[in-house]
Design a protein around this motif. Structure first.
Motif, short mmCIF file in Angstrom:
data_model
loop_
_atom_site.label_atom_id
_atom_site.label_comp_id
_atom_site.label_asym_id
_atom_site.label_seq_id
_atom_site.Cartn_x
_atom_site.Cartn_y
_atom_site.Cartn_z
N LEU A 5 -11.89 -26.40 -13.58
CA LEU A 5 -12.20 -27.77 -13.18
C LEU A 5 -13.55 -28.15 -13.76
O LEU A 5 -14.53 -27.41 -13.65
N GLY A 6 -13.60 -29.31 -14.39
CA GLY A 6 -14.85 -29.84 -14.92
C GLY A 6 -15.05 -31.25 -14.38
O GLY A 6 -14.29 -31.72 -13.54
N VAL A 7 -16.07 -31.90 -14.87
CA VAL A 7 -16.32 -33.30 -14.51
C VAL A 7 -16.00 -34.13 -15.73
O VAL A 7 -16.53 -33.88 -16.82
N ALA A 8 -15.12 -35.10 -15.55
CA ALA A 8 -14.62 -35.90 -16.67
C ALA A 8 -15.73 -36.53 -17.49
O ALA A 8 -15.63 -36.63 -18.71
N ALA A 9 -16.82 -36.95 -16.87
CA ALA A 9 -17.87 -37.68 -17.57
C ALA A 9 -19.01 -36.78 -18.08
O ALA A 9 -20.02 -37.27 -18.53
N SER A 10 -18.84 -35.44 -18.00
CA SER A 10 -19.89 -34.55 -18.48
C SER A 10 -19.27 -33.25 -18.97
O SER A 10 -18.07 -33.06 -18.89
N SER A 11 -20.10 -32.34 -19.42
CA SER A 11 -19.61 -31.03 -19.86
C SER A 11 -19.70 -30.00 -18.75
O SER A 11 -19.48 -28.82 -18.97
#
Length: 169
Positions: free
Chosen positions: A85-91
């Motif tokens: 899981l990541g954050v769509a607007a960042s790395s």
């Protein structure tokens, strides 16, 4: 097997290699109040994770969930680890897992580590006085995501890029 959240990065980042090298540690500040989590569905267990989130009501959009209190402490994972899981607007990576011993052949791996880059229960439902400060209610999307990771942590060790196997009887 180990389940580590947010500040427990110290057990990885401060450990000797190869544990300290399993992620790109950036130790940043919170991303935003409510970022959108993006599930990596490019591998079978990631797709199963996204399906789980839909099935338990954590998401109504396949491959994404709302998060609270996401951090910028993990900017990427090294070979041998898998970002879930990541954050769509960042790395920023919010959930990762890896088998141990790191770098060993799959048939020699017998342990597993899961790291969560967000707090388990950072919400209006939790006051810092635990357990008295815990307000009853439905689990949050990130609590449900962590539930999947806890189940996965206790499952049979297998390469992440293989479809989940049914355990032997």
């Amino acid at each position: 097997r180990a389940f580590l959240t947010h500040y427990a990065y110290a057990w990885l980042r401060g450990a000797p290699s190869p544990f300290s090298d399993i992620g790109r540690w950036s130790l940043g500040s919170p991303i935003s109040d409510t970022p959108i989590g993006a599930v990596d569905v490019s591998f079978p267990k990631g797709a199963a994770f996204a399906q789980w989130l839909m099935a338990v009501g954590a998401s109504n959009v396949f491959g994404s969930i709302p998060l609270t209190g996401a951090r910028n402490d993990l900017a990427g994972v090294a070979p041998g680890a898998q970002g879930f899981l990541g954050v769509a607007a960042s790395s920023s990576v919010q959930l990762m897992a890896f088998p141990t011993p790191i770098g060993s052949a799959p048939e020699k791996q017998c342990g597993r580590v899961v790291y969560s880059n967000f707090h388990v229960a950072e919400s209006e439902r939790t006051v810092h006085d635990v357990p008295a400060g815990c307000v009853p209610g439905a689990m949050t999307p990130q609590e449900l995501a962590l539930e999947f990771m806890l189940f996965d942590l206790s499952s049979c060790i297998q390469p992440e890029r293989e479809p989940p196997r049914v355990p032997p009887r």
